[in-house]
Design an enzyme around this catalytic site. Structure first.
Site, mmCIF file in Angstrom:
data_model
loop_
_atom_site.group_PDB
_atom_site.id
_atom_site.type_symbol
_atom_site.label_atom_id
_atom_site.label_comp_id
_atom_site.label_asym_id
_atom_site.label_seq_id
_atom_site.Cartn_x
_atom_site.Cartn_y
_atom_site.Cartn_z
ATOM 1 N N SER A 115 1.240 -1.422 -0.198
ATOM 2 C CA SER A 115 0.166 0.108 -0.252
ATOM 3 C C SER A 115 1.261 1.605 -0.152
ATOM 4 C CB SER A 115 -0.926 -0.271 1.416
ATOM 5 O OG SER A 115 -1.693 1.307 1.588
ATOM 6 N N TYR A 139 -1.516 0.166 10.636
ATOM 7 C CA TYR A 139 -2.399 -0.561 9.185
ATOM 8 C C TYR A 139 -1.013 -0.899 8.113
ATOM 9 C CZ TYR A 139 -3.171 -1.468 4.271
ATOM 10 O OH TYR A 139 -3.503 -1.606 3.356
ATOM 11 N N LYS A 143 2.154 -3.445 6.334
ATOM 12 C CA LYS A 143 2.277 -3.774 5.362
ATOM 13 C C LYS A 143 3.844 -3.563 4.984
ATOM 14 C CE LYS A 143 -1.688 -4.711 3.997
ATOM 15 N NZ LYS A 143 -1.845 -5.352 2.446
#
Ligand code: UDP
Length: 328
Positions: A115, A139, A143
């Site tokens: 991402s 988050y 990643k």
């Protein structure tokens, strides 16, 4: 056969469609916690959570898997801030389980859903892959950590990987068979279209005082079918002996929130009530990709480079989804 984890989700299901179209055999593994069984276009389906090692190993035992595309993950930035433990468990431990199962069964090729959240606040626009990575949320950190783990697995165990850093995925399958289906919906384009449909009273603009031409946030919206195509190209590239790497996926052009709303008005021909609200914490003003590397090395060429045709596919899907619910 290609194992697609998270193949019942938004980007996963569109990628399964493109893989099948390219002639690959596909097995989907998904726990259906946020995905939908109806979006799975292959007959080979395993309902399991990536935290379940036994189920993962059973899938590798059952199917002749030669490569993996790994989409299964939790994807909400604010949720990851409120409940980081869950995010580290699913996104990090789930991925480790998968990599260990791959190792056990001698599968060494993986395409990973990363991402633009790995970058944090951009220091320059457009953002190239060698931009500093300072994710602002758990988050984004999960990643980035997985990207680093993949690098270690490549070095130590001979894995080959491509990590794809998505900017803002949007739109739906133009044939209308599958599409964006989140409950609740958190992304701008479907939210604006739900307001056009009357399913929401208005759209709230998160911040009108950014240093952008019209004061609202600017993002790089990439059509999910172009995104799916990039995954197929990444797989082909790895299978042809391509070297492991990291690629941005965006179109390289930004649209503001007001521009998105205007295009949605035009496409739907409907009123879209708007309210101006405060900034959403953690949102950068502008996020636009430099996609040159994916274009040059993977041969990727996005088809949807304007917003209007993208929004048309999203609108068609939303009409279909809402008529389906009003009938049932
Ligand atoms: N946004 C907005 N209202 C909404 C949802 C999003 O103004 O109801 C803005 C958000 O601040 C950002 C852009 O729309 O500038 C895209 O947001 P989205 O949540 O779709 O994706 P993100 O860029 O946060 O991953």
């Amino acid at each position: 056969m290609i194992l697609v984890t998270g193949g019942a989700g938004y980007i996963g299901s569109h990628t399964v469609k493109e893989l099948l179209r390219a002639g690959y055999e596909v097995v989907v593994l998904d726990d259906l916690s946020s995905g939908h069984r109806e979006l799975v276009l292959t007959e080979h389906f395993v309902q399991a959570d990536v935290r379940d090692r036994k189920a993962l190993r059973a899938a590798f035992r059952r199917y002749p898997i030669r490569a993996v595309m790994h989409f299964a993950a939790l994807t909400s930035v604010p949720e990851s801030v409120a409940d980081p433990g869950r995010y580290y468990e699913v996104n990090l431990l789930g991925t480790l389980n998968l990599l260990e199962a791959m190792r056990e069964f001698g599968v060494k090729t993986i395409v990973f859903s990363s991402s633009a959240a790995v970058y944090g606040d951009p220091q320059k626009i457009p953002i190239p892959e060698d931009h500093p990575t300072r994710p602002k949320s758990p988050y984004g950190r999960t990643k980035l950590m997985v990207e680093e783990i993949l690098c270690d697995y490549a070095r130590a165990y001979g894995f080959s990987y491509v990590s794809l850093r998505y900017f803002n995925a949007a739109g739906s399958d133009p044939a209308g068979r599958i599409g964006e289906w989140h409950e609740p919906e958190r992304h701008l384009i479907p939210i604006v279209l739900e307001a056009a449909l009357g399913k929401r009273p208005y759209v709230e603009i998160f911040g009108t005082d950014y240093e952008t031409p019209d004061g609202t946030g600017v993002r790089d919206y990439i059509h999910v079918v172009d995104l799916a195509q990039a995954h197929v190209l990444a797989l082909r590239y790895l299978e042809a002996g391509g070297k492991s790497g990291i690629y941005n996926l965006g179109i390289g052009r930004g649209y503001s929130v007001r521009e998105v709303i205007e295009v949605c008005r035009k496409v739907t021909g409907r009123e879209i009530p708007v309210r101006e609200g405060p900034r959403r914490p953690g949102d950068p003003a502008v996020l636009v990709a430099d996609p040159t590397r994916a274009q040059e090395e993977l041969g990727w060429k996005p088809v949807y480079t304007a917003l209007e045709p993208l929004v048309e596919t999203a609108w068609r899907w939303l009409l279909r989804l809402s008529s389906r619910f009003s009938q049932s």
